[in-house]
Design an enzyme around this catalytic site. Structure first.
Site, PDB file in Angstrom:
ATOM      1  N   HIS A 267      96.209  42.955  23.705  1.00 36.60           N
ATOM      2  CA  HIS A 267      96.300  43.779  22.492  1.00 36.60           C
ATOM      3  C   HIS A 267      97.771  43.951  22.089  1.00 36.60           C
ATOM      4  O   HIS A 267      98.659  43.806  22.930  1.00 36.60           O
ATOM      5  CB  HIS A 267      95.760  45.189  22.769  1.00 36.60           C
ATOM      6  CG  HIS A 267      94.281  45.284  22.948  1.00 36.60           C
ATOM      7  ND1 HIS A 267      93.705  45.832  24.062  1.00 36.60           N
ATOM      8  CD2 HIS A 267      93.247  44.946  22.125  1.00 36.60           C
ATOM      9  CE1 HIS A 267      92.385  45.821  23.946  1.00 36.60           C
ATOM     10  NE2 HIS A 267      92.079  45.272  22.787  1.00 36.60           N
TER      11      HIS A 267
ATOM     12  N   CYS B   3      95.458  53.096  26.789  1.00 40.67           N
ATOM     13  CA  CYS B   3      94.061  52.816  26.425  1.00 40.67           C
ATOM     14  C   CYS B   3      93.060  53.773  27.063  1.00 40.67           C
ATOM     15  O   CYS B   3      91.886  53.763  26.700  1.00 40.67           O
ATOM     16  CB  CYS B   3      93.697  51.382  26.744  1.00 40.67           C
ATOM     17  SG  CYS B   3      93.930  50.971  28.440  1.00 40.67           S
TER      18      CYS B   3
HETATM   19  N1  LIG Z   1      93.895  49.098  24.768  1.00 39.78           N
HETATM   20  C1  LIG Z   1      93.813  48.462  25.919  1.00 39.78           C
HETATM   21  O1  LIG Z   1      94.814  48.031  26.468  1.00 39.78           O
HETATM   22  N2  LIG Z   1      92.612  48.261  26.424  1.00 39.78           N
HETATM   23  C2  LIG Z   1      92.368  47.607  27.652  1.00 39.78           C
HETATM   24  C3  LIG Z   1      91.011  47.009  27.666  1.00 39.78           C
HETATM   25  C4  LIG Z   1      90.728  46.285  28.936  1.00 39.78           C
HETATM   26  C5  LIG Z   1      89.332  45.730  29.023  1.00 39.78           C
HETATM   27  N3  LIG Z   1      89.114  45.158  30.318  1.00 39.78           N
HETATM   28  C6  LIG Z   1      89.078  44.668  27.972  1.00 39.78           C
HETATM   29  O2  LIG Z   1      89.336  43.500  28.241  1.00 39.78           O
HETATM   30  O3  LIG Z   1      88.603  44.985  26.884  1.00 39.78           O
END
Ligand SMILES: NC(=O)NCCC[C@H](N)C(=O)O
Length: 258
Positions: free
Chosen positions: A163, A248
């Site tokens: 992201h 997140c």
């Molecule tokens: N905003 C973020 O950094 N989100 C992390 C999301 C990690 C989750 N394992 C994903 O791949 O969607």
């Protein structure tokens, strides 16, 4: 007294099955993850944030990463449409939570995809990353939702990490921080400071110069302390194994009607 609320979401019992895209899968210790999540929530509360728990979504392994499901600008909450299909069920509970907070609710629609981790707000400037999870239609819908409210939406390419906010976040003075090898185009930001560690690029502004950061970035914490900020470190190793970071694990909402 300004209102500071943070949405959080309890880890799913299936956390260890969460998605990994740019890193090798490593076993996740679910009990340790729970303790780390509780310490993260306590750190927010200890710095004046009222934490609001979104109803858990036990069947969605990545639901703890609640930031990806919504973007709030002024009083409008834009419900995301995750680029990762396995994460689409996560948005219903968040929609309810933001509506209860008094937000006006808007949605990203097909063919748009957008995840909150791709959106970095600095004052009225809203940077949005075009990467693996957020597409051009999602960016157009974000513009349509927030520009009438006074946002200046700036789209930036993201190709090296999950992201936009895996690559960059911002200090309270608006300086964008990032670990330069992982930032596609640092020159897009008016002020950019390179930090020595990948996870040093992720800070949550707690207020009063305090910065919530991962314990895995001690050199960057030293750099920030030397610049007059106050790092508050939390160990989030189990979430980092799933490409999560401090940003997140919550959605911070300040002064909805300011
Ligand atoms: N905003 C973020 O950094 N989100 C992390 C999301 C990690 C989750 N394992 C994903 O791949 O969607």
């Amino acid at each position: 007294m300004p209102s500071q609320k943070a949405l959080i979401r309890r880890p799913s019992p299936r956390l260890a099955e969460g998605l990994v895209t740019y890193i090798e899968r490593e076993p996740v210790d679910a009990e340790l993850a729970m303790r780390q999540w509780e310490a993260y929530v306590e750190a927010l509360a200890a710095h004046g944030w009222e934490t609001i728990e979104v109803d858990p979504e036990d069947d969605c392994p990545d639901s703890v990463f609640v930031e990806d499901t919504v973007v709030v600008f002024r009083n409008v909450a834009l419900i995301a449409r995750p680029g990762a299909e396995s994460r689409r069920e996560e948005t219903a509970g968040v929609e309810e939570a933001v509506a209860r907070l008094g937000c006006s609710v808007n949605w990203v629609w097909e063919p748009g995809t957008l995840e909150g981790g791709d959106v970095l707000k600095i004052g009225d400037t809203v940077y949005v990353g075009r990467g693996g999870r957020t597409n051009a239609a999602g960016i157009q819908q974000l513009r349509a939702a927030f520009e009438p409210l006074g946002a200046r939406v700036v789209a930036v390419p993201v190709s090296k990490v999950l992201h936009l906010k895996s690559a960059v976040t911002a200090l309270p003075d608006g300086t964008v921080i990032g670990h330069e090898p992982l930032v596609d185009t640092p020159s897009l930001f008016p002020r950019f400071l390179s930090v020595p560690e990948e996870s040093g690029a992720h800070v949550v502004q707690l207020g009063g110069g305090k910065l919530l950061m991962a314990a895995s970035a001690p050199k960057t914490a030293e750099l920030f302390a030397d610049l007059g900020h106050e790092p508050v470190l939390v160990d989030i190793s189990e979430f980092e194994k799933l490409e999560g970071c401090v940003t997140c694990l919550s959605v911070r909402v300040r002064d909805l009607y300011a």
